[in-house]
Write a protein that holds these residues in place. Structure first.
Motif, PDB file in Angstrom:
ATOM      1  N   HIS A   1     -24.644  96.325-107.820  1.00 27.43           N
ATOM      2  CA  HIS A   1     -24.843  97.185-106.583  1.00 27.43           C
ATOM      3  C   HIS A   1     -23.665  97.040-105.890  1.00 27.43           C
ATOM      4  O   HIS A   1     -22.869  96.286-106.059  1.00 27.43           O
ATOM      5  CB  HIS A   1     -25.892  96.766-105.693  1.00 27.43           C
ATOM      6  CG  HIS A   1     -27.290  96.727-106.722  1.00 27.43           C
ATOM      7  ND1 HIS A   1     -27.846  98.197-106.683  1.00 27.43           N
ATOM      8  CD2 HIS A   1     -28.128  96.000-107.187  1.00 27.43           C
ATOM      9  CE1 HIS A   1     -28.855  97.915-107.435  1.00 27.43           C
ATOM     10  NE2 HIS A   1     -29.097  96.584-107.801  1.00 27.43           N
ATOM     11  N   SER A   2     -23.640  98.007-104.759  1.00 27.62           N
ATOM     12  CA  SER A   2     -22.250  98.018-103.937  1.00 27.62           C
ATOM     13  C   SER A   2     -22.544  97.522-102.527  1.00 27.62           C
ATOM     14  O   SER A   2     -23.945  97.375-101.897  1.00 27.62           O
ATOM     15  CB  SER A   2     -21.824  99.639-103.864  1.00 27.62           C
ATOM     16  OG  SER A   2     -21.675 100.140-105.217  1.00 27.62           O
ATOM     17  N   SER A   3     -21.704  97.539-101.593  1.00 31.53           N
ATOM     18  CA  SER A   3     -21.651  97.333-100.326  1.00 31.53           C
ATOM     19  C   SER A   3     -21.721  98.465 -99.382  1.00 31.53           C
ATOM     20  O   SER A   3     -20.943  99.392 -99.871  1.00 31.53           O
ATOM     21  CB  SER A   3     -20.471  96.432 -99.818  1.00 31.53           C
ATOM     22  OG  SER A   3     -19.430  96.711 -99.858  1.00 31.53           O
ATOM     23  N   TYR A   4     -21.829  98.548 -98.195  1.00 33.40           N
ATOM     24  CA  TYR A   4     -21.448  99.498 -97.061  1.00 33.40           C
ATOM     25  C   TYR A   4     -19.945  99.821 -97.196  1.00 33.40           C
ATOM     26  O   TYR A   4     -19.641 101.053 -97.082  1.00 33.40           O
ATOM     27  CB  TYR A   4     -22.049  99.170 -95.863  1.00 33.40           C
ATOM     28  CG  TYR A   4     -23.543  98.752 -95.892  1.00 33.40           C
ATOM     29  CD1 TYR A   4     -24.496  99.739 -95.858  1.00 33.40           C
ATOM     30  CD2 TYR A   4     -23.844  97.423 -95.627  1.00 33.40           C
ATOM     31  CE1 TYR A   4     -26.021  99.485 -96.177  1.00 33.40           C
ATOM     32  CE2 TYR A   4     -25.275  97.085 -95.489  1.00 33.40           C
ATOM     33  CZ  TYR A   4     -26.301  98.145 -95.902  1.00 33.40           C
ATOM     34  OH  TYR A   4     -27.491  97.661 -95.862  1.00 33.40           O
ATOM     35  N   SER A   5     -19.386  98.903 -97.189  1.00 35.05           N
ATOM     36  CA  SER A   5     -17.705  98.957 -97.043  1.00 35.05           C
ATOM     37  C   SER A   5     -17.269  99.655 -98.250  1.00 35.05           C
ATOM     38  O   SER A   5     -16.478 100.498 -98.314  1.00 35.05           O
ATOM     39  CB  SER A   5     -17.028  97.825 -96.727  1.00 35.05           C
ATOM     40  OG  SER A   5     -17.147  96.961 -97.821  1.00 35.05           O
ATOM     41  N   GLN A   6     -17.770  99.507 -99.390  1.00 29.15           N
ATOM     42  CA  GLN A   6     -17.235 100.038-100.689  1.00 29.15           C
ATOM     43  C   GLN A   6     -17.818 101.556-100.485  1.00 29.15           C
ATOM     44  O   GLN A   6     -17.011 102.391-100.982  1.00 29.15           O
ATOM     45  CB  GLN A   6     -17.922  99.364-101.858  1.00 29.15           C
ATOM     46  CG  GLN A   6     -17.165  97.911-101.865  1.00 29.15           C
ATOM     47  CD  GLN A   6     -17.866  97.262-103.206  1.00 29.15           C
ATOM     48  OE1 GLN A   6     -19.036  97.410-103.371  1.00 29.15           O
ATOM     49  NE2 GLN A   6     -17.289  96.382-104.126  1.00 29.15           N
ATOM     50  N   ALA A   7     -18.939 101.822-100.222  1.00 30.08           N
ATOM     51  CA  ALA A   7     -19.403 103.003-100.299  1.00 30.08           C
ATOM     52  C   ALA A   7     -18.438 104.040 -99.020  1.00 30.08           C
ATOM     53  O   ALA A   7     -18.083 105.173 -99.392  1.00 30.08           O
ATOM     54  CB  ALA A   7     -20.811 103.319 -99.914  1.00 30.08           C
TER      55      ALA A   7
ATOM     56  N   THR B   1     -26.730  98.156 -88.533  1.00 28.77           N
ATOM     57  CA  THR B   1     -25.668  98.340 -89.702  1.00 28.77           C
ATOM     58  C   THR B   1     -25.157  99.926 -89.670  1.00 28.77           C
ATOM     59  O   THR B   1     -23.811 100.002 -89.866  1.00 28.77           O
ATOM     60  CB  THR B   1     -26.106  98.053 -90.925  1.00 28.77           C
ATOM     61  OG1 THR B   1     -26.570  96.740 -91.026  1.00 28.77           O
ATOM     62  CG2 THR B   1     -24.825  98.013 -92.077  1.00 28.77           C
ATOM     63  N   GLU B   2     -26.032 100.858 -89.406  1.00 22.99           N
ATOM     64  CA  GLU B   2     -25.611 102.176 -89.324  1.00 22.99           C
ATOM     65  C   GLU B   2     -24.605 102.588 -88.307  1.00 22.99           C
ATOM     66  O   GLU B   2     -23.724 103.093 -88.684  1.00 22.99           O
ATOM     67  CB  GLU B   2     -27.027 103.274 -89.303  1.00 22.99           C
ATOM     68  CG  GLU B   2     -26.733 104.654 -89.174  1.00 22.99           C
ATOM     69  CD  GLU B   2     -27.786 105.369 -89.134  1.00 22.99           C
ATOM     70  OE1 GLU B   2     -28.303 106.007 -89.980  1.00 22.99           O
ATOM     71  OE2 GLU B   2     -28.412 105.130 -87.957  1.00 22.99           O
ATOM     72  N   LYS B   3     -24.922 101.948 -87.314  1.00 21.68           N
ATOM     73  CA  LYS B   3     -23.940 102.252 -86.010  1.00 21.68           C
ATOM     74  C   LYS B   3     -22.680 101.594 -86.171  1.00 21.68           C
ATOM     75  O   LYS B   3     -21.516 101.967 -85.823  1.00 21.68           O
ATOM     76  CB  LYS B   3     -24.652 101.643 -84.780  1.00 21.68           C
ATOM     77  CG  LYS B   3     -25.758 102.453 -84.203  1.00 21.68           C
ATOM     78  CD  LYS B   3     -26.414 101.641 -83.185  1.00 21.68           C
ATOM     79  CE  LYS B   3     -27.645 102.624 -82.610  1.00 21.68           C
ATOM     80  NZ  LYS B   3     -28.103 101.603 -81.165  1.00 21.68           N
ATOM     81  N   GLU B   4     -22.721 100.359 -86.816  1.00 24.65           N
ATOM     82  CA  GLU B   4     -21.366  99.695 -87.180  1.00 24.65           C
ATOM     83  C   GLU B   4     -20.636 100.623 -88.217  1.00 24.65           C
ATOM     84  O   GLU B   4     -19.419 100.677 -88.164  1.00 24.65           O
ATOM     85  CB  GLU B   4     -21.648  98.523 -87.887  1.00 24.65           C
ATOM     86  CG  GLU B   4     -22.230  97.508 -86.691  1.00 24.65           C
ATOM     87  CD  GLU B   4     -22.567  96.123 -87.439  1.00 24.65           C
ATOM     88  OE1 GLU B   4     -22.649  96.125 -88.585  1.00 24.65           O
ATOM     89  OE2 GLU B   4     -23.159  95.192 -86.707  1.00 24.65           O
ATOM     90  N   CYS B   5     -21.307 101.440 -89.381  1.00 23.06           N
ATOM     91  CA  CYS B   5     -20.506 101.913 -90.187  1.00 23.06           C
ATOM     92  C   CYS B   5     -20.032 103.332 -89.473  1.00 23.06           C
ATOM     93  O   CYS B   5     -19.004 103.792 -90.060  1.00 23.06           O
ATOM     94  CB  CYS B   5     -21.487 102.311 -91.548  1.00 23.06           C
ATOM     95  SG  CYS B   5     -21.973 100.563 -92.497  1.00 23.06           S
ATOM     96  N   GLN B   6     -20.702 103.859 -88.610  1.00 22.90           N
ATOM     97  CA  GLN B   6     -20.257 105.014 -88.018  1.00 22.90           C
ATOM     98  C   GLN B   6     -19.175 104.906 -87.231  1.00 22.90           C
ATOM     99  O   GLN B   6     -18.407 106.021 -86.953  1.00 22.90           O
ATOM    100  CB  GLN B   6     -21.461 105.686 -87.388  1.00 22.90           C
ATOM    101  CG  GLN B   6     -22.477 106.215 -88.119  1.00 22.90           C
ATOM    102  CD  GLN B   6     -23.888 106.638 -87.487  1.00 22.90           C
ATOM    103  OE1 GLN B   6     -23.971 106.225 -86.226  1.00 22.90           O
ATOM    104  NE2 GLN B   6     -24.533 107.448 -87.958  1.00 22.90           N
TER     105      GLN B   6
END
Length: 285
Positions: free
Chosen positions: A228-234, A263-268
């Protein structure tokens, strides 16, 4: 803005196992199932479904109650055969409709159509389920040759490509193109120490990328080899491939709504046009 080409609806966005407990109602607990409909074509001819996790049960209800258009053919494109991606098929209402055509596709070069059929016969044999596959009623076709499925989808104006990527046992990414609009599904994908360049190339210019993001970077370090992958990789794939919109999917069973929202807010803050997948989410492309 031009009229949309695709309607995408997510029916299962959880990874590994379905969950039903407090704190997961917003994002949902069903395992992978993604519906894709080409809005610019005769919608009665067919729809595309990626994987048959537990979310496919709800999809079957919406196809039968008129929420989604009734179709002559349902094309189920499998990323791989792990349990969370096939376990919903026995509960998919259309398989019990004698007038329904269901085409199940898996592009393994070393697998015959007969072997693909046996995988689904096995999970519905009498020791596990009260109705066997050959008694379900629908008109099944099991397809492993690319030219057959490419032809079937091309008749409706859809160009299909796929690639094998890194996951235990192997899994496939899919790319759908129609009217200049591109949808890419990359789930159950492990990049390795660096981002897989072939994945970036495969996702290039996608209007919508639905990408595995089961882990944080810290969790990924503890789960090497799990596929599987991480948020930062995606996010890195989306940036490097010039993707317009990114959806994170295959949520870990232990990631509740509060965690995913945070986590969604952090990724945005890093990639503005990204969202966490939610069961029932609809996207027009």
């Amino acid at each position: 803005m031009s009229d949309p080409t695709w309607q995408i609806k997510l029916f299962g966005t959880r990874g590994s196992t379905p969950v039903c407990e407090n704190g997961v109602q917003l994002h949902g607990g069903n395992t992978t199932c993604i519906y894709a409909d080409l809005l610019t074509n005769d919608r009665s001819k067919g729809c595309i479904v990626f994987d048959a996790g537990t979310g496919i049960r709800r999809l079957g209800k919406e196809l039968s109650d008129g929420t989604l258009p009734d179709v002559d053919s349902i094309f189920i494109l499998l990323t791989h055969f792990h349990w969370d991606h096939i376990q919903g098929l026995p509960f998919f209402g259309p398989i019990y409709n004698p007038s329904q055509r269901i085409c199940v596709f898996a592009p393994h070069e070393d697998m015959s159509d007969t072997r693909l059929q046996e995988i689904f016969e096995l999970q519905m044999q009498e020791e596990y389920f009260p109705v066997q596959l050959d008694n379900a009623g629908a008109k099944f076709e099991f397809i492993t040759l690319e030219k057959q499925t490419t032809s079937l989808l091309a008749d409706g104006g859809v160009r299909l490509t796929y690639r094998l990527h890194n996951h235990p046992g192997g899994a496939f990414s899919y790319r759908l193109e129609a009217n200049g609009k591109v949808i890419v599904i990359c789930t159950d994908l492990e990049h390795g120490e660096t981002i897989d360049e072939a994945t970036v190339a495969f996702c290039r210019g996608a209007d919508l990328l639905i990408h595995d993001a089961q882990y944080t970077d810290g969790e990924l370090a503890e789960h090497r080899g799990w596929g599987h992958s991480s948020y930062s990789q995606a996010i890195e794939v989306a940036k490097r491939a010039g993707v317009a919109q990114l959806i994170f999917t295959h949520h870990d069973p232990d990631h509740d709504d509060d965690f995913l929202a945070r986590t969604e807010k952090e990724c945005q803050q890093i990639f503005s046009n990204c969202r966490m997948a939610r069961d029932g989410m609809e996207i027009l492309v």
